[in-house]
Design a protein around this motif. Sequence first.
Motif, PDB file in Angstrom:
ATOM      1  N   ALA A 115       0.841  -1.204   0.000  1.00 49.29           N
ATOM      2  CA  ALA A 115       0.000   0.000   0.000  1.00 49.29           C
ATOM      3  C   ALA A 115       0.871   1.247   0.000  1.00 49.29           C
ATOM      4  N   VAL A 116       0.519   2.128  -0.850  1.00 48.72           N
ATOM      5  CA  VAL A 116       1.255   3.386  -0.941  1.00 48.72           C
ATOM      6  C   VAL A 116       0.511   4.439  -0.134  1.00 48.72           C
ATOM      7  N   PRO A 117       1.098   4.959   0.931  1.00 50.15           N
ATOM      8  CA  PRO A 117       0.391   5.962   1.733  1.00 50.15           C
ATOM      9  C   PRO A 117       0.099   7.212   0.923  1.00 50.15           C
ATOM     10  N   ARG A 118      -1.068   7.782   1.195  1.00 46.20           N
ATOM     11  CA  ARG A 118      -1.466   8.984   0.483  1.00 46.20           C
ATOM     12  C   ARG A 118      -0.642  10.165   0.970  1.00 46.20           C
ATOM     13  N   PRO A 119       0.009  10.876   0.059  1.00 44.89           N
ATOM     14  CA  PRO A 119       0.807  12.021   0.507  1.00 44.89           C
ATOM     15  C   PRO A 119      -0.082  13.123   1.070  1.00 44.89           C
ATOM     16  N   HIS A 120       0.285  13.605   2.231  1.00 44.28           N
ATOM     17  CA  HIS A 120      -0.515  14.643   2.880  1.00 44.28           C
ATOM     18  C   HIS A 120       0.106  16.003   2.602  1.00 44.28           C
ATOM     19  N   SER A 121       0.032  16.416   1.364  1.00 48.23           N
ATOM     20  CA  SER A 121       0.505  17.749   1.015  1.00 48.23           C
ATOM     21  C   SER A 121      -0.467  18.783   1.566  1.00 48.23           C
ATOM     22  N   LEU A 122      -0.061  20.020   1.502  1.00 47.14           N
ATOM     23  CA  LEU A 122      -0.924  21.089   2.008  1.00 47.14           C
ATOM     24  C   LEU A 122      -2.248  21.109   1.261  1.00 47.14           C
ATOM     25  N   LEU A 123      -2.195  20.899  -0.055  1.00 47.73           N
ATOM     26  CA  LEU A 123      -3.420  20.901  -0.844  1.00 47.73           C
ATOM     27  C   LEU A 123      -4.338  19.760  -0.431  1.00 47.73           C
ATOM     28  N   ARG A 124      -3.752  18.568  -0.173  1.00 50.25           N
ATOM     29  CA  ARG A 124      -4.548  17.424   0.269  1.00 50.25           C
ATOM     30  C   ARG A 124      -5.186  17.696   1.627  1.00 50.25           C
TER      31      ARG A 124
END
Length: 287
Positions: free
Chosen positions: A17-26
């Motif tokens: 599983a690839v963790p969802r990147p928690h960028s500022l936009l996300r």
Amino acid sequence: MSTATLTTASAPPLPPAVPRPHSLLRKVSDVAVLSLRNLVHISREPFQLSDVTIQPVLFTLLFVYVFGAGVVLPGGADYKDFAIPGLLVFNQVTVTVGTGVGLSTDVNTGVIDRFRTLPMWRPGVLVARSVTDLLTAVLGAAIVAATGFAIGWSPHEGVGRALAAFALVLLFGYAVSWGCACIGLLSKGVETAQALGLLFLFPVVFMSNALVPTQRMTPWLRDLTDWNPISAVTAAARELLGNPNPSASIDAWPMQHPVYATLAWSAALLLILAPAATVLYRRRAAN
């Protein structure tokens, strides 16, 4: 007879599983979606807004016309001009109980368990709750102001300073809401969250200069009220709005510099309570 041996090919292993990147936009997207969810809940049960729509009108009329007749202000100032900034603060602080109630509802009804299965920013639930309650607080502030205008109150220092007063009160209310978030996350039920929030906030609000001047209080009680953060934000609102502010004659530092005191209290509450609420939320979500 010949026996055929059947071989079953093993399924290829699933990719990790690839963790969802928690960028500022996300993060902003997650908070927006969760805030919309909270607003949808309010639209389906509009009576949730009674504390920012009906309550401000009732409290304003009650305190101004019933209790205000027995309050003597220094210099003979009009009580409604004195009371409206205090009622604005009163309303903004007491409605923060809704933050604790909303979080307690989510935690104790299992909604948080469903959120844990989604690829979302975990603290987004807390931030979205605070954003939703800030929006409802803006509505409550507008209704307090509208009620005040209806009974003859008005600011006297211009639109810019009036907007600054409302922004300062909203900032302080937002900071207090994180304390109620902690109460909601510590509570085992919605009723407990509401009871604890009111049990803590009501004495703090009434033991201030929000509704009565403090000059005639006993010395030890007056010292407590002068350093009460509710007194600081109320004095700041009265100063910016140009309304009667008897606390300006008191030598205590918060009463002489109420705007700076309010900013300091708001920053301190946010720096302490927001991280505390995040830790409590992660603990409750992990159980």
